[in-house]
Design a protein around this motif. Structure first.
Motif, PDB file in Angstrom:
ATOM      1  N   PRO A   2      18.470 -31.563   9.915  1.00  0.00           N
ATOM      2  CA  PRO A   2      17.577 -32.592   9.372  1.00  0.00           C
ATOM      3  C   PRO A   2      16.990 -33.464  10.468  1.00  0.00           C
ATOM      4  O   PRO A   2      17.603 -33.689  11.512  1.00  0.00           O
ATOM      5  N   TYR A  33      24.490 -37.574   9.504  1.00  0.00           N
ATOM      6  CA  TYR A  33      23.929 -36.276   9.901  1.00  0.00           C
ATOM      7  C   TYR A  33      24.093 -36.094  11.405  1.00  0.00           C
ATOM      8  O   TYR A  33      23.131 -36.193  12.170  1.00  0.00           O
ATOM      9  N   GLY A  36      21.745 -33.854  13.178  1.00  0.00           N
ATOM     10  CA  GLY A  36      20.321 -34.105  12.982  1.00  0.00           C
ATOM     11  C   GLY A  36      19.655 -34.608  14.249  1.00  0.00           C
ATOM     12  O   GLY A  36      20.305 -34.902  15.256  1.00  0.00           O
ATOM     13  N   ASP A  88      12.501 -35.016   7.563  1.00  0.00           N
ATOM     14  CA  ASP A  88      13.213 -34.856   6.295  1.00  0.00           C
ATOM     15  C   ASP A  88      13.537 -36.211   5.680  1.00  0.00           C
ATOM     16  O   ASP A  88      13.958 -36.298   4.531  1.00  0.00           O
ATOM     17  N   GLY A 133      10.768 -36.269   1.949  1.00  0.00           N
ATOM     18  CA  GLY A 133      12.090 -36.751   1.622  1.00  0.00           C
ATOM     19  C   GLY A 133      12.014 -38.237   1.330  1.00  0.00           C
ATOM     20  O   GLY A 133      10.950 -38.749   0.984  1.00  0.00           O
ATOM     21  N   VAL A 202      18.105 -36.562   2.480  1.00  0.00           N
ATOM     22  CA  VAL A 202      17.014 -35.955   3.234  1.00  0.00           C
ATOM     23  C   VAL A 202      16.254 -35.030   2.300  1.00  0.00           C
ATOM     24  O   VAL A 202      16.653 -34.800   1.154  1.00  0.00           O
ATOM     25  N   ARG A 203      15.168 -34.515   2.787  1.00  0.00           N
ATOM     26  CA  ARG A 203      14.345 -33.601   2.006  1.00  0.00           C
ATOM     27  C   ARG A 203      15.188 -32.420   1.547  1.00  0.00           C
ATOM     28  O   ARG A 203      16.002 -31.872   2.292  1.00  0.00           O
ATOM     29  N   SER A 206      16.890 -29.201   3.594  1.00  0.00           N
ATOM     30  CA  SER A 206      16.844 -29.403   5.051  1.00  0.00           C
ATOM     31  C   SER A 206      18.215 -29.447   5.692  1.00  0.00           C
ATOM     32  O   SER A 206      18.330 -29.424   6.913  1.00  0.00           O
ATOM     33  N   GLN A 207      19.280 -29.563   4.887  1.00  0.00           N
ATOM     34  CA  GLN A 207      20.613 -29.678   5.471  1.00  0.00           C
ATOM     35  C   GLN A 207      21.145 -28.321   5.887  1.00  0.00           C
ATOM     36  O   GLN A 207      20.820 -27.312   5.337  1.00  0.00           O
TER      37      GLN A 207
END
Length: 207
Positions: A2, A33, A36, A88, A133, A202-203, A206-207
């Motif tokens: 992300p 994250y 990320g 995201d 997101g 997040v969007r 995306s994870q």
């Protein structure tokens, strides 16, 4: 992996209260994250030019018909839009200057709002074209405006980002920062407490 896009609009860079709130949120986001990445667009350190008629004409012109200046404007706009598409989640550090958003942030808005690219016109109004997101907005203000007719920022942000396709927007306010040290400290402390409680997401996918 992300990606969080952080947009800072304070004239004072990381010394600005809105930037510090966004940084506190970013730290929490990194904990959530750890794999990320964070992209930062600092509009004070790297200000954008105001949109011009020549630039708009270049957006609409055929590639072979664009002047070098138009090509440069388009490239800059494309870069800003690419950052949004990559994100995201988005965080905006937003001070209030003279009852509105900083002019640097307005320039950013003008360069990412492109019909047919980030939104399209419909009979029901503009429709966003971005896969988005959540949006987190950290508002720092010298006076107290939230919930009053003088809060021109909140509705503007809702309308603008809604036009691009953002449906989830979280606002965090630190107000009364010019009303004395105690009032400022209390406002910042309360804002940081709210940041600690913000839902992190997040969007999708995306994870």
């Amino acid at each position: 992996m992300p990606t969080l896009l952080v947009i800072k609009a304070s004239l004072f860079g990381d010394d600005g209260q809105s930037s510090q709130l966004a940084n506190a949120f970013t730290s929490r986001w990194r904990e959530q994250y750890p794999n990320g990445q964070v992209l930062c667009r600092d509009l004070a350190a790297d200000p954008l030019p105001h949109l011009t008629a020549e630039a708009v004409a270049g957006f609409q012109a055929e590639a072979t018909e664009r002047s070098p200046t138009q090509q440069a404007s388009l490239a800059m706009s494309d870069t800003l839009i690419a950052e949004l598409k990559q994100a995201d989640a988005v965080a905006v550090a937003l001070p209030m200057y003279n009852f509105t958003v900083p002019s640097t942030f307005k320039s950013w808005m003008d360069h990412v709002a492109r019909a047919g690219v980030t939104f399209r016109y419909t009979e029901a109004g503009p429709k966003g074209l971005l896969e988005t997101g959540p949006l987190y907005v950290f508002c720092a203000r010298g006076g107290r405006y939230q919930g009053t007719e003088n809060d021109t920022q909140t509705r503007l942000i809702e309308m603008f980002f809604g036009m691009l396709g953002f449906a989830e927007i979280h606002f965090t306010y630190a107000e009364g920062l010019a009303l004395g040290e105690q009032a400022a400290a209390e406002a910042v402390g309360e804002a940081r407490e709210r940041i600690a409680l913000l839902p992190l997401s997040v969007r999708e996918g995306s994870q």
